[in-house]
Design an enzyme around this catalytic site. Structure first.
Site, PDB file in Angstrom:
ATOM      1  N   CYS A 232     -12.275  12.509   5.071  1.00  0.00           N
ATOM      2  CA  CYS A 232     -12.112  11.345   3.981  1.00  0.00           C
ATOM      3  C   CYS A 232     -12.018  10.441   4.138  1.00  0.00           C
ATOM      4  O   CYS A 232     -12.514   9.579   5.367  1.00  0.00           O
ATOM      5  CB  CYS A 232     -10.728  12.236   3.777  1.00  0.00           C
TER       6      CYS A 232
ATOM      7  N   GLN B  57      -8.543   4.002   5.861  1.00  0.00           N
ATOM      8  CA  GLN B  57      -7.011   2.996   4.892  1.00  0.00           C
ATOM      9  C   GLN B  57      -6.357   2.842   4.946  1.00  0.00           C
ATOM     10  O   GLN B  57      -5.770   1.868   4.623  1.00  0.00           O
ATOM     11  CB  GLN B  57      -7.511   3.198   2.995  1.00  0.00           C
TER      12      GLN B  57
ATOM     13  N   ARG C 291       0.451  -1.300   0.142  1.00  0.00           N
ATOM     14  CA  ARG C 291       0.145  -0.307  -0.002  1.00  0.00           C
ATOM     15  C   ARG C 291       0.866   1.305  -0.004  1.00  0.00           C
ATOM     16  O   ARG C 291       1.722   0.884   0.740  1.00  0.00           O
ATOM     17  CB  ARG C 291      -0.942   0.168   1.367  1.00  0.00           C
TER      18      ARG C 291
ATOM     19  N   ARG D  84       0.340  15.742  -5.704  1.00  0.00           N
ATOM     20  CA  ARG D  84       2.167  13.821  -4.708  1.00  0.00           C
ATOM     21  C   ARG D  84       2.574  13.597  -5.880  1.00  0.00           C
ATOM     22  O   ARG D  84       2.216  13.664  -7.162  1.00  0.00           O
ATOM     23  CB  ARG D  84       0.524  13.020  -4.028  1.00  0.00           C
TER      24      ARG D  84
ATOM     25  N   HIS E 162       0.509   5.075   1.028  1.00  0.00           N
ATOM     26  CA  HIS E 162      -0.244   5.747   1.113  1.00  0.00           C
ATOM     27  C   HIS E 162       0.754   7.687   2.196  1.00  0.00           C
ATOM     28  O   HIS E 162       1.611   7.735   2.738  1.00  0.00           O
ATOM     29  CB  HIS E 162      -0.540   5.622   3.783  1.00  0.00           C
TER      30      HIS E 162
ATOM     31  N   CYS F 248      -9.350   8.585   5.018  1.00  0.00           N
ATOM     32  CA  CYS F 248      -7.825   8.352   5.108  1.00  0.00           C
ATOM     33  C   CYS F 248      -6.992   7.283   6.065  1.00  0.00           C
ATOM     34  O   CYS F 248      -6.529   5.450   5.667  1.00  0.00           O
ATOM     35  CB  CYS F 248      -6.695   9.598   4.813  1.00  0.00           C
TER      36      CYS F 248
ATOM     37  N   ASP G  64      -4.199  17.195  -7.535  1.00  0.00           N
ATOM     38  CA  ASP G  64      -2.765  16.750  -6.621  1.00  0.00           C
ATOM     39  C   ASP G  64      -1.959  16.773  -6.996  1.00  0.00           C
ATOM     40  O   ASP G  64      -1.437  16.784  -8.493  1.00  0.00           O
ATOM     41  CB  ASP G  64      -3.773  14.607  -6.752  1.00  0.00           C
TER      42      ASP G  64
ATOM     43  N   GLU H   2       0.427  10.775   4.025  1.00  0.00           N
ATOM     44  CA  GLU H   2       0.465  11.568   5.012  1.00  0.00           C
ATOM     45  C   GLU H   2      -1.158  12.290   4.851  1.00  0.00           C
ATOM     46  O   GLU H   2      -1.623  13.253   4.315  1.00  0.00           O
ATOM     47  CB  GLU H   2       1.415  12.742   5.246  1.00  0.00           C
ATOM     48  N   CYS H   3      -1.701  11.867   6.294  1.00  0.00           N
ATOM     49  CA  CYS H   3      -3.253  12.464   6.328  1.00  0.00           C
ATOM     50  C   CYS H   3      -3.337  12.853   7.595  1.00  0.00           C
ATOM     51  O   CYS H   3      -3.917  11.738   8.555  1.00  0.00           O
ATOM     52  CB  CYS H   3      -4.799  12.084   5.303  1.00  0.00           C
TER      53      CYS H   3
END
Length: 213
Positions: free
Chosen positions: A81, A86, A65, A144, A67, A83, A142, A69-70
């Site tokens: 969200c 998940q 996965r 990212r 992922h 996040c 986005d 950061e949140c």
């Protein structure tokens, strides 16, 4: 075939500065005792983390996965969200498998940072969706990047992954940087009244492979 989206895919350069591995240690969690590996990105001084379980090196496809950061979702249990759930589901799935990897990238708010993310939240409170909010602040939908995953996976000797994701950009990015995605595993979380519009925006405007009600 991956869903079409008119948003530009991230670009990558062969001159990207390699991540530096800093240290590794044991990390006991409610699901398993993982090994935590910390890397630093010299160009940005951002610290990225990888959790591994079991012997992940070799040709076997590894459950994985990616992922981002949140803080609000991962640590403060926000319902705006998906996040946090998940993240927890990914760790649970890896623990059940007995082997796998989770890459935790320090790029809060789809890359715009925590302060701008909360500014975007305010615009969302006023009616904007997540894409519109970012754009009103002068950012792409986005920002990212996922190219740093190559160094992290190479460090652990991982060549092929079974990727838990709903985001076709992550699949394409890994393939572009030479990591084979042998399988995409849907990683959808049940919606709630606070994140229903957020998830619909990801599906309709960002091309995420989510099943709608």
């Amino acid at each position: 075939m991956l869903p079409h989206t008119d948003l530009p895919l991230p670009s990558f350069s062969s001159t990207t500065t390699a991540l530096e591995h800093i240290s590794s240690s044991q990390l006991p969690t409610p699901w398993a005792v993982f090994k935590i590996h910390v890397f630093i990105e010299p160009a940005t001084q951002k610290e990225h983390v990888m959790l591994t379980l079991g012997d992940v090196a070799g040709e076997e496809p590894i459950l994985a996965r990616i992922h981002s950061e949140c803080l609000t979702g991962d640590a403060l249990f926000s319902l705006r969200c998906d996040c946090g759930p998940q993240l927890q589901l990914a760790l649970e799935r890896i623990a059940q498998e007995g082997k796998g990897a989770l890459l935790y990238l320090r790029q809060e708010g789809r890359g715009i940072g925590l302060a701008n993310k909360i500014r975007a939240y305010k615009l969302q409170d006023e009616g904007a969706d997540t894409v519109e909010a970012n754009e009103r602040l002068g950012f792409p939908a986005d920002m990212r990047r996922f190219d740093m995953c190559k160094d992290m996976l190479d460090f652990m000797g991982i060549k092929r992954v079974r990727l838990m994701t709903n985001n076709p950009r992550k699949v394409k990015t890994l393939e572009d940087i030479g990591i084979e995605v042998s399988e995409r595993i849907a990683h959808q979380i049940e919606d709630n009244p606070y994140n229903k519009n957020y998830l619909n925006t990801k599906r309709l405007r960002l091309g995420h492979m989510l099943v709608s009600d």
